[in-house]
Design an enzyme around this catalytic site. Structure first.
Site, short mmCIF file in Angstrom:
data_model
loop_
_atom_site.label_atom_id
_atom_site.label_comp_id
_atom_site.label_asym_id
_atom_site.label_seq_id
_atom_site.Cartn_x
_atom_site.Cartn_y
_atom_site.Cartn_z
N ASP A 23 0.85 -1.20 0.00
CA ASP A 23 0.00 0.00 0.00
C ASP A 23 0.88 1.25 0.00
O ASP A 23 1.98 1.24 0.56
CB ASP A 23 -0.90 -0.03 1.25
CG ASP A 23 -2.08 0.93 1.14
OD1 ASP A 23 -2.29 1.50 0.06
OD2 ASP A 23 -2.79 1.10 2.15
N ASN A 25 1.38 3.35 -2.94
CA ASN A 25 1.91 3.78 -4.25
C ASN A 25 1.39 5.17 -4.62
O ASN A 25 2.16 6.01 -5.12
CB ASN A 25 1.49 2.81 -5.36
CG ASN A 25 2.05 1.42 -5.17
OD1 ASN A 25 2.96 1.22 -4.38
ND2 ASN A 25 1.52 0.46 -5.92
N HIS A 40 2.68 3.26 -9.01
CA HIS A 40 2.50 1.82 -9.26
C HIS A 40 3.72 1.26 -10.02
O HIS A 40 4.15 0.14 -9.75
CB HIS A 40 1.23 1.58 -10.08
CG HIS A 40 -0.04 1.92 -9.34
ND1 HIS A 40 -0.25 1.54 -8.03
CD2 HIS A 40 -1.16 2.58 -9.72
CE1 HIS A 40 -1.44 1.97 -7.63
NE2 HIS A 40 -2.01 2.61 -8.63
N SER A 68 -7.04 -6.25 -5.94
CA SER A 68 -8.18 -6.81 -5.19
C SER A 68 -9.45 -6.78 -6.04
O SER A 68 -9.51 -6.05 -7.04
CB SER A 68 -8.40 -6.01 -3.91
OG SER A 68 -9.03 -4.78 -4.21
N GLU A 70 -12.00 -5.33 -5.30
CA GLU A 70 -12.53 -3.97 -5.19
C GLU A 70 -11.78 -2.98 -6.10
O GLU A 70 -12.31 -1.92 -6.42
CB GLU A 70 -12.44 -3.47 -3.74
CG GLU A 70 -13.41 -4.12 -2.77
CD GLU A 70 -12.93 -5.45 -2.21
OE1 GLU A 70 -11.72 -5.77 -2.36
OE2 GLU A 70 -13.76 -6.20 -1.65
N ASN A 71 -10.55 -3.34 -6.50
CA ASN A 71 -9.74 -2.39 -7.28
C ASN A 71 -10.32 -2.08 -8.66
O ASN A 71 -9.97 -1.06 -9.27
CB ASN A 71 -8.30 -2.88 -7.44
CG ASN A 71 -7.46 -2.75 -6.19
OD1 ASN A 71 -6.49 -3.48 -5.98
ND2 ASN A 71 -7.82 -1.80 -5.31
N ARG A 74 -11.66 1.48 -9.26
CA ARG A 74 -10.80 2.67 -9.42
C ARG A 74 -11.02 3.29 -10.80
O ARG A 74 -11.60 2.65 -11.67
CB ARG A 74 -9.33 2.25 -9.25
CG ARG A 74 -9.04 1.87 -7.82
CD ARG A 74 -7.57 1.76 -7.55
NE ARG A 74 -7.37 1.55 -6.12
CZ ARG A 74 -6.24 1.76 -5.48
NH1 ARG A 74 -5.17 2.18 -6.13
NH2 ARG A 74 -6.16 1.57 -4.19
N SER A 199 -8.27 -5.39 4.90
CA SER A 199 -8.79 -5.18 3.54
C SER A 199 -9.09 -6.46 2.77
O SER A 199 -8.67 -6.60 1.61
CB SER A 199 -7.82 -4.29 2.74
OG SER A 199 -7.71 -3.04 3.33
N GLU A 210 0.90 -13.32 12.65
CA GLU A 210 1.34 -12.09 13.33
C GLU A 210 1.27 -10.96 12.30
O GLU A 210 1.54 -11.17 11.12
CB GLU A 210 2.78 -12.24 13.82
CG GLU A 210 2.95 -13.30 14.89
CD GLU A 210 2.22 -12.97 16.18
OE1 GLU A 210 2.12 -11.77 16.52
OE2 GLU A 210 1.73 -13.91 16.84
C1 FPP Z 1 -1.88 0.23 -3.32
O1 FPP Z 1 -1.43 1.53 -3.53
C2 FPP Z 1 -1.39 -0.60 -4.37
C3 FPP Z 1 -2.17 -1.43 -5.14
C4 FPP Z 1 -3.35 -1.04 -5.88
C5 FPP Z 1 -1.75 -2.83 -5.25
C6 FPP Z 1 -0.28 -3.02 -5.51
C7 FPP Z 1 0.09 -2.77 -6.91
C8 FPP Z 1 1.36 -2.72 -7.33
C9 FPP Z 1 2.51 -2.91 -6.44
C10 FPP Z 1 1.65 -2.46 -8.76
C11 FPP Z 1 1.21 -3.56 -9.66
C12 FPP Z 1 1.79 -4.87 -9.30
C13 FPP Z 1 2.18 -5.81 -10.20
C14 FPP Z 1 2.72 -7.10 -9.73
C15 FPP Z 1 2.12 -5.58 -11.64
P1 FPP Z 1 -2.54 2.64 -3.53
O2 FPP Z 1 -2.75 3.06 -4.94
O3 FPP Z 1 -3.76 2.20 -2.82
O4 FPP Z 1 -1.81 3.75 -2.71
P2 FPP Z 1 -2.49 4.93 -1.88
O5 FPP Z 1 -3.25 4.29 -0.76
O6 FPP Z 1 -1.31 5.73 -1.40
O7 FPP Z 1 -3.37 5.70 -2.84
#
Ligand code: FPP
Length: 253
Positions: A23, A25, A40, A68, A70-71, A74, A199, A210
């Protein structure tokens, strides 16, 4: 944080299965005035470094929550960008996984992913299925509640077909229908970015895990952060419902 760990991790105390909720990115990108997708993109680089950092530290199974159920909600350009990154990642890593003997697999409803991604996933799973020392699991279109619904359907079908018996009410008979059936439960679940939520991630499998929550944003997560989380894990006493006294070895007579 420094790239190399100064935190000693004693062999034998390393969690066999580490699962990570990646989390932060978006916040990483925003704090630099960059588009979310750049966060990302950097996050994918951290996926690559963490895959090998975990193995170096002695972890046997690493599960990463990459997308996820839920993603999908977005913004469409972000979802499209994540799919493009996944395609780029899989194309790049196939030869690396074969060279470095990483077994790759997924959990989640991958049949709902774009066809080109499904093909890459199948190719990568197939090309690495013979490796046994270290497994990378990507959770893709994953949600624990969805997983339980799917498992319940499969279990009900097995009961109807006479392959399962409702008199057997053990956890192990239901566990066979989860997507993680052939994997050990996670010992340690890490979440980056300072959020302290689970989540919808591995809700049943993490029953005795843990948890370590680190403020580090995922693109900044290093091997040192992973080693620190494992060191934190090592300071815990895992009791699995027993008392502390029960876990202590009986005094020698
Ligand atoms: C959460 O950051 C990240 C995700 C949506 C999942 C993780 C995705 C990656 C690491 C990139 C894609 C992975 C691969 C293997 C291709 P967020 O966007 O929710 O961050 P924020 O909470 O700061 O907005």
């Amino acid at each position: 944080m420094a790239e190399t760990s100064t935190t000693p991790v004693a062999p034998g105390q390393v969690p066999a299965h580490v699962a990570i909720i990646m989390d932060g990115n978006g916040r990483w990108a925003k704090s630099r005035g960059l588009p979310r997708l750049e966060g990302h993109r950097r996050g994918v680089e951290t996926v690559r470094t963490t895959t090998f950092a975990a193995r170096d530290l002695g972890v046997k199974v690493l599960t990463l929550y990459a997308f996820s159920v839920e993603n999908w909600k977005r913004p469409q350009d972000e979802v499209g960008g994540l799919m493009s990154l996944l395609e780029y990642y899989l194309k790049k890593e196939l030869t690396t996984f074969v060279r470095d003997r990483v077994r790759f697999r997924t959990i989640g409803r991958t049949a709902d992913l774009p066809a080109n991604i499904q093909k890459l996933l199948q190719d990568t799973i197939e090309a690495t299925k013979q490796f046994t020392d270290y497994t990378l699991v990507l959770a893709l279109n994953y949600g624990a509640r969805t997983e339980v619904v799917d498992a319940a359907h499969a279990y009900a079908a097995a009961v109807a077909a006479g392959r399962e018996n409702l008199n057997d009410d053990s956890w192990s008979s239901f566990n066979r229908y989860l997507s993680t059936a052939d994997l050990p439960d996670p010992d340690l679940v890490i979440r980056t970015s300072g959020e302290t939520r689970i989540s919808n991630f591995l809700l049943l499998q993490a029953a005795y895990a843990e948890f370590v929550f680190t403020p580090t944003l995922w693109p900044d997560f290093t091997k040192a952060d992973l080693a620190a989380a494992i060191a934190d894990y090592n300071r815990r006493e895992r009791r699995f419902g027993l008392t502390s006294e029960q876990l202590k070895p009986a005094p020698a007579r």
